[in-house]
Motif scaffolding. Structure first.
Motif, PDB file in Angstrom:
ATOM      1  N   ALA A 186       0.827  -1.209   0.000  1.00  0.00           N
ATOM      2  CA  ALA A 186       0.000   0.000   0.000  1.00  0.00           C
ATOM      3  C   ALA A 186       0.859   1.255   0.000  1.00  0.00           C
ATOM      4  O   ALA A 186       1.672   1.458   0.907  1.00  0.00           O
ATOM      5  N   VAL A 187       0.663   2.106  -1.015  1.00  0.00           N
ATOM      6  CA  VAL A 187       1.411   3.359  -1.160  1.00  0.00           C
ATOM      7  C   VAL A 187       0.406   4.463  -1.472  1.00  0.00           C
ATOM      8  O   VAL A 187      -0.411   4.325  -2.385  1.00  0.00           O
ATOM      9  N   LEU A 188       0.463   5.561  -0.736  1.00  0.00           N
ATOM     10  CA  LEU A 188      -0.445   6.676  -1.009  1.00  0.00           C
ATOM     11  C   LEU A 188      -0.030   7.407  -2.281  1.00  0.00           C
ATOM     12  O   LEU A 188       1.128   7.803  -2.428  1.00  0.00           O
ATOM     13  N   ALA A 189      -0.980   7.613  -3.178  1.00  0.00           N
ATOM     14  CA  ALA A 189      -0.732   8.354  -4.414  1.00  0.00           C
ATOM     15  C   ALA A 189      -0.808   9.857  -4.138  1.00  0.00           C
ATOM     16  O   ALA A 189      -1.685  10.311  -3.402  1.00  0.00           O
ATOM     17  N   HIS A 190       0.129  10.610  -4.726  1.00  0.00           N
ATOM     18  CA  HIS A 190       0.152  12.085  -4.639  1.00  0.00           C
ATOM     19  C   HIS A 190      -0.516  12.602  -3.363  1.00  0.00           C
ATOM     20  O   HIS A 190      -1.547  13.295  -3.409  1.00  0.00           O
ATOM     21  N   PRO A 191       0.038  12.267  -2.170  1.00  0.00           N
ATOM     22  CA  PRO A 191      -0.668  12.546  -0.914  1.00  0.00           C
ATOM     23  C   PRO A 191      -0.924  14.012  -0.619  1.00  0.00           C
ATOM     24  O   PRO A 191      -1.857  14.325   0.125  1.00  0.00           O
ATOM     25  N   TRP A 192      -0.117  14.919  -1.167  1.00  0.00           N
ATOM     26  CA  TRP A 192      -0.345  16.335  -0.899  1.00  0.00           C
ATOM     27  C   TRP A 192      -0.832  17.075  -2.145  1.00  0.00           C
ATOM     28  O   TRP A 192      -0.775  18.297  -2.215  1.00  0.00           O
ATOM     29  N   GLY A 193      -1.329  16.349  -3.114  1.00  0.00           N
ATOM     30  CA  GLY A 193      -1.938  16.978  -4.278  1.00  0.00           C
ATOM     31  C   GLY A 193      -3.445  16.999  -4.144  1.00  0.00           C
ATOM     32  O   GLY A 193      -4.031  16.242  -3.366  1.00  0.00           O
ATOM     33  N   ARG A 194      -4.097  17.893  -4.855  1.00  0.00           N
ATOM     34  CA  ARG A 194      -5.553  17.904  -4.982  1.00  0.00           C
ATOM     35  C   ARG A 194      -6.266  18.058  -3.646  1.00  0.00           C
ATOM     36  O   ARG A 194      -7.336  17.508  -3.417  1.00  0.00           O
ATOM     37  N   GLY A 195      -5.651  18.802  -2.729  1.00  0.00           N
ATOM     38  CA  GLY A 195      -6.297  19.112  -1.465  1.00  0.00           C
ATOM     39  C   GLY A 195      -6.150  18.081  -0.378  1.00  0.00           C
ATOM     40  O   GLY A 195      -6.644  18.270   0.739  1.00  0.00           O
ATOM     41  N   SER A 196      -5.446  16.955  -0.662  1.00  0.00           N
ATOM     42  CA  SER A 196      -5.360  15.889   0.332  1.00  0.00           C
ATOM     43  C   SER A 196      -4.448  16.224   1.504  1.00  0.00           C
ATOM     44  O   SER A 196      -4.504  15.552   2.538  1.00  0.00           O
ATOM     45  N   ARG A 197      -3.616  17.241   1.363  1.00  0.00           N
ATOM     46  CA  ARG A 197      -2.704  17.585   2.462  1.00  0.00           C
ATOM     47  C   ARG A 197      -3.470  17.865   3.748  1.00  0.00           C
ATOM     48  O   ARG A 197      -2.970  17.595   4.852  1.00  0.00           O
ATOM     49  N   SER A 198      -4.679  18.391   3.621  1.00  0.00           N
ATOM     50  CA  SER A 198      -5.446  18.764   4.807  1.00  0.00           C
ATOM     51  C   SER A 198      -5.775  17.568   5.700  1.00  0.00           C
ATOM     52  O   SER A 198      -6.047  17.738   6.889  1.00  0.00           O
ATOM     53  N   ASP A 222       1.981  16.788  -9.094  1.00  0.00           N
ATOM     54  CA  ASP A 222       1.116  17.596  -8.228  1.00  0.00           C
ATOM     55  C   ASP A 222       1.850  18.163  -7.019  1.00  0.00           C
ATOM     56  O   ASP A 222       1.270  18.932  -6.254  1.00  0.00           O
ATOM     57  N   HIS A 223       3.097  17.764  -6.816  1.00  0.00           N
ATOM     58  CA  HIS A 223       3.866  18.209  -5.651  1.00  0.00           C
ATOM     59  C   HIS A 223       4.926  19.228  -6.041  1.00  0.00           C
ATOM     60  O   HIS A 223       5.707  18.992  -6.976  1.00  0.00           O
ATOM     61  N   SER A 224       4.974  20.318  -5.310  1.00  0.00           N
ATOM     62  CA  SER A 224       6.032  21.309  -5.516  1.00  0.00           C
ATOM     63  C   SER A 224       7.353  20.769  -4.978  1.00  0.00           C
ATOM     64  O   SER A 224       7.396  19.753  -4.267  1.00  0.00           O
ATOM     65  N   ALA A 225       8.430  21.475  -5.284  1.00  0.00           N
ATOM     66  CA  ALA A 225       9.734  21.074  -4.763  1.00  0.00           C
ATOM     67  C   ALA A 225       9.738  21.089  -3.235  1.00  0.00           C
ATOM     68  O   ALA A 225      10.310  20.195  -2.586  1.00  0.00           O
ATOM     69  N   ALA A 226       9.076  22.082  -2.647  1.00  0.00           N
ATOM     70  CA  ALA A 226       9.003  22.160  -1.187  1.00  0.00           C
ATOM     71  C   ALA A 226       8.201  20.993  -0.613  1.00  0.00           C
ATOM     72  O   ALA A 226       8.575  20.408   0.420  1.00  0.00           O
ATOM     73  N   LEU A 240       9.142   4.961   5.627  1.00  0.00           N
ATOM     74  CA  LEU A 240       8.244   4.606   4.537  1.00  0.00           C
ATOM     75  C   LEU A 240       9.006   4.575   3.219  1.00  0.00           C
ATOM     76  O   LEU A 240       9.954   5.347   3.014  1.00  0.00           O
ATOM     77  N   VAL A 241       8.578   3.705   2.314  1.00  0.00           N
ATOM     78  CA  VAL A 241       9.134   3.667   0.969  1.00  0.00           C
ATOM     79  C   VAL A 241       8.760   4.959   0.246  1.00  0.00           C
ATOM     80  O   VAL A 241       7.635   5.459   0.373  1.00  0.00           O
ATOM     81  N   VAL A 242       9.695   5.508  -0.522  1.00  0.00           N
ATOM     82  CA  VAL A 242       9.472   6.713  -1.324  1.00  0.00           C
ATOM     83  C   VAL A 242       9.400   6.322  -2.793  1.00  0.00           C
ATOM     84  O   VAL A 242      10.320   5.678  -3.312  1.00  0.00           O
ATOM     85  N   THR A 243       8.311   6.681  -3.460  1.00  0.00           N
ATOM     86  CA  THR A 243       8.198   6.385  -4.887  1.00  0.00           C
ATOM     87  C   THR A 243       8.076   7.674  -5.694  1.00  0.00           C
ATOM     88  O   THR A 243       7.759   8.740  -5.163  1.00  0.00           O
ATOM     89  N   GLY A 244       8.323   7.544  -6.984  1.00  0.00           N
ATOM     90  CA  GLY A 244       8.162   8.644  -7.928  1.00  0.00           C
ATOM     91  C   GLY A 244       7.600   8.091  -9.220  1.00  0.00           C
ATOM     92  O   GLY A 244       7.905   6.961  -9.608  1.00  0.00           O
ATOM     93  N   SER A 245       6.757   8.857  -9.886  1.00  0.00           N
ATOM     94  CA  SER A 245       6.088   8.330 -11.072  1.00  0.00           C
ATOM     95  C   SER A 245       5.459   9.446 -11.896  1.00  0.00           C
ATOM     96  O   SER A 245       5.416  10.602 -11.487  1.00  0.00           O
ATOM     97  N   SER A 246       4.935   9.049 -13.043  1.00  0.00           N
ATOM     98  CA  SER A 246       4.378  10.020 -13.982  1.00  0.00           C
ATOM     99  C   SER A 246       2.882  10.250 -13.792  1.00  0.00           C
ATOM    100  O   SER A 246       2.383  11.323 -14.100  1.00  0.00           O
ATOM    101  N   ASP A 247       2.147   9.210 -13.332  1.00  0.00           N
ATOM    102  CA  ASP A 247       0.676   9.257 -13.345  1.00  0.00           C
ATOM    103  C   ASP A 247       0.209   9.487 -14.782  1.00  0.00           C
ATOM    104  O   ASP A 247      -0.700  10.277 -15.050  1.00  0.00           O
TER     105      ASP A 247
END
Length: 281
Positions: A186-198, A222-226, A240-247
């Motif tokens: 289980a890996v969360l997709a773009h966790p701080w994109g699209r308002g999910s950071r809240s 969806d994630h800024s450099a910060a 946690l495992v860190v992933t990167g991808s294109s979507d």
């Protein structure tokens, strides 16, 4: 090694068939690609066959619609057992929610004065088992109501817009253990994109790890450099495992080209080590 762990085919809301997606991934210089269609595993067989032909490693996965707090959150699942009865039953419920929502969206749009029919949407969704808002967006673009998917979501299909209709999604706290129980990672997709950071603070992520969360998708468009730097720090703190991808969605999304973000090979090896089901090939 170049590894892209989040892509979509026409089995959900991408524009390439599973086989064509894999061919394009190989042409783009990827060594590993994960097929993660929305709530569906129907593209795996075709993708596997082509992966063997072109000499690329395929990671079978999916992107599951869940809800956490007051937000929709997407959960990437890698290498689950597709025959697991509990997982299959819950995915059926999610897909039924998608199917039932489309007529309601069309009705809402027509009430808003948009001349669109369910047949228009079916022409866009083709053989997808996960028909949904992206296909409505494509139909709106083909009809000339909007320029593209981005405008359709911004003006008509997102929460608060006239064509938005809610649908069933699993509780994230329930889906993580269910996915892990099926042998998946289980890996969360773009966790701080699209308002999910809240709803996905460091504290919330720690709680989700206790339920079986293995990783977070840090390097995403969806994630800024910060955001990426902060998420990388949280992942390190929580191990946690860190992933990167294109979507990647083919022509369905701009600026999401295959390989635009990639996963470090060491992180990929960690992810595979957590899967109960072996990776074919």
């Amino acid at each position: 090694m170049r590894i892209d762990l989040h892509t979509h085919s026409s089995a959900s809301d991408g524009t390439d068939t599973p086989g064509d997606l894999v061919r394009e991934a190989a042409s783009a210089g990827l060594d590993v690609v994960a097929l993660t269609d929305h709530d569906a595993m129907s593209g795996w067989a075709e993708a596997r066959e082509v992966a063997d032909e072109v000499g690329i490693t395929l990671v079978p996965g999916l992107e599951i619609s869940t809800r956490h707090g007051h937000r929709g959150v997407h959960l990437l699942g890698y290498l689950p057992d597709p025959t697991d009865p509990a997982l299959a039953l819950e995915l059926d419920r999610i897909l039924e929610g998608r199917t039932a929502r489309t007529p309601a969206i069309v009705a809402a749009l027509r009430a808003h004065g948009v001349d669109i029919t369910e047949d228009d949407v079916r022409r866009e969704s083709g053989g997808s088992v996960a028909a949904g808002r992206p296909h409505v967006a494509d139909a709106l673009a083909r009809l000339g109501v909007v320029r593209d998917r981005t405008e359709a979501f911004a003006t008509l299909l997102s929460p608060g817009q006239p064509g938005y209709v809610n649908r069933y999604a699993s509780a994230l706290e329930d889906m993580i253990p269910l996915l892990v129980g099926a042998g998946g990672v289980a890996v969360l997709a773009h966790p701080w994109g699209r308002g999910s950071r809240s709803v996905l603070s460091a504290e919330a992520l720690a709680g989700l790890k206790d339920l079986g969360l293995a990783g977070i998708e840090v390097d995403h468009q969806d994630h800024s450099a910060a955001d990426r730097a902060e998420l990388r720090g949280i992942a390190a703190d929580l191990d946690l495992v860190v992933t990167g991808s294109s979507d990647h969605h083919g022509l369905g999304k701009v600026d999401h080209d295959l390989g635009v973000n990639t996963t470090d090979p060491e992180q990929y090896d960690r992810l595979l080590s957590l899967a109960r089901n072996p990776l074919d090939g």
